[in-house]
Design an enzyme around this catalytic site. Structure first.
Site, PDB file in Angstrom:
ATOM      1  N   HIS A  30      29.403  29.344  76.260  1.00 57.69           N
ATOM      2  CA  HIS A  30      30.703  29.067  76.881  1.00 57.69           C
ATOM      3  C   HIS A  30      31.482  28.152  75.939  1.00 57.69           C
ATOM      4  O   HIS A  30      30.941  27.180  75.418  1.00 57.69           O
ATOM      5  CB  HIS A  30      30.516  28.435  78.259  1.00 57.69           C
ATOM      6  CG  HIS A  30      31.802  28.364  79.017  1.00 57.69           C
ATOM      7  ND1 HIS A  30      32.659  29.444  79.134  1.00 57.69           N
ATOM      8  CD2 HIS A  30      32.396  27.349  79.685  1.00 57.69           C
ATOM      9  CE1 HIS A  30      33.719  29.092  79.834  1.00 57.69           C
ATOM     10  NE2 HIS A  30      33.591  27.821  80.183  1.00 57.69           N
ATOM     11  N   HIS A  42      39.036  24.713  79.230  1.00 50.68           N
ATOM     12  CA  HIS A  42      38.354  25.982  78.932  1.00 50.68           C
ATOM     13  C   HIS A  42      38.819  27.079  79.876  1.00 50.68           C
ATOM     14  O   HIS A  42      39.274  26.807  80.992  1.00 50.68           O
ATOM     15  CB  HIS A  42      36.832  25.807  78.989  1.00 50.68           C
ATOM     16  CG  HIS A  42      36.301  25.251  80.282  1.00 50.68           C
ATOM     17  ND1 HIS A  42      35.403  25.924  81.071  1.00 50.68           N
ATOM     18  CD2 HIS A  42      36.556  24.086  80.931  1.00 50.68           C
ATOM     19  CE1 HIS A  42      35.120  25.203  82.141  1.00 50.68           C
ATOM     20  NE2 HIS A  42      35.801  24.073  82.080  1.00 50.68           N
ATOM     21  N   CYS A 156      36.385  33.136  76.961  1.00 51.46           N
ATOM     22  CA  CYS A 156      36.516  31.702  76.698  1.00 51.46           C
ATOM     23  C   CYS A 156      36.605  31.420  75.196  1.00 51.46           C
ATOM     24  O   CYS A 156      37.302  30.493  74.776  1.00 51.46           O
ATOM     25  CB  CYS A 156      35.332  30.952  77.307  1.00 51.46           C
ATOM     26  SG  CYS A 156      33.715  31.593  76.800  1.00 51.46           S
TER      27      CYS A 156
END
Ligand code: ZN
Length: 241
Positions: A30, A42, A156
């Protein structure tokens, strides 16, 4: 920070850094932008579903990021909402128990290919930190809008690379996003195919290197299939609101 490791300590991270953390036994990372004060901006899917692929793999991935965890008292992490959004979380919520890694920019071809997998560095240089922070703030001001989350096209990592460089895929439905980790997986399967056809490991590795380099955002900028969105255009959009 070692020469070949991107792992860093919390004391080393600086505002404007592109950071990431591995999820689910190194299956997926991530990504986000550290903005200072222990906060990370994010792009995520509601309910911690950013890793969902719509395939059988989901049952392995989603089980590790249950949407039922209690809300964080520090950042009131919004991962339990439904929808695709750019959000701010505290570093603890972003890392979700994982280690902190720095995504590297402006690396050499040799360093790029020395990485065993994609999604950890790019040949493309970063813009100055103030531009990176401006882009991250801009999308928060737009209520977190960054289009629909798509594991292959708009994830992301694409958001973090865009904040660092201003580069966006010209077409949302490009075959490959700017995401190095998706590109790396595609390159690996392509290389495996060549290997099985040719029986020559070196041919497979050559194709893997070529495909990874060709998929890097820097090469894609030179080909013109990603384009730089000027900060002035973002400012003009804000003024229209
Ligand atoms: Zn938190």
């Amino acid at each position: 920070m070692g020469l070949f490791s991107n792992k860093i300590s919390r004391e080393e991270v600086k505002p404007g850094d592109h950071i990431y953390s591995w999820r689910t036994a190194y299956v997926y990372a991530h990504h986000g932008i550290y903005v200072g004060g222990g906060k990370v901006v994010h792009f995520t899917r509601g309910g911690g579903r950013e890793t969902e692929t719509g395939t059988f793999l989901d049952k392995f991935v989603v089980s590790s990021s249950s949407p039922n965890y209690p809300q964080c008292l520090v950042c009131k992490d919004l991962s339990s909402f439904n929808g695709d959004k750019v959000i701010t979380s505290c570093l603890d919520c972003f890392l979700a128990g994982g280690n902190l890694y720095l995504f590297k920019y402006d690396v050499s071809w040799a360093a790029f290919l020395a990485k065993p997998r994609g999604g950890t560095c790019t040949l493309e240089p970063s813009d100055p930190p103030e531009d990176v922070l401006f882009r991250a703030d801009f999308h928060l001001l737009l209520d977190g809008w960054f289009g629909d989350y798509d594991v292959a096209d708009n994830n992301c990592e694409d958001f973090a690379i865009y904040c660092k460089t201003g580069l966006l895929a010209r077409c949302n439905k490009a075959i490959l996003g700017t995401s190095g980790q998706v590109n790396s997986a595609v390159s690996a399967s392509f290389a495996a195919l060549v290997l099985s056809l040719s029986g020559l490991p070196v041919a497979g590795f050559g194709v893997y290197c070529y495909a990874r380099l060709a998929g890097d955002v820097s090469m894609r900028r030179r080909r013109g299939d990603v384009t730089k969105v000027p900060l002035e255009r973002l400012v003009a959009l804000l003024n229209q609101r």
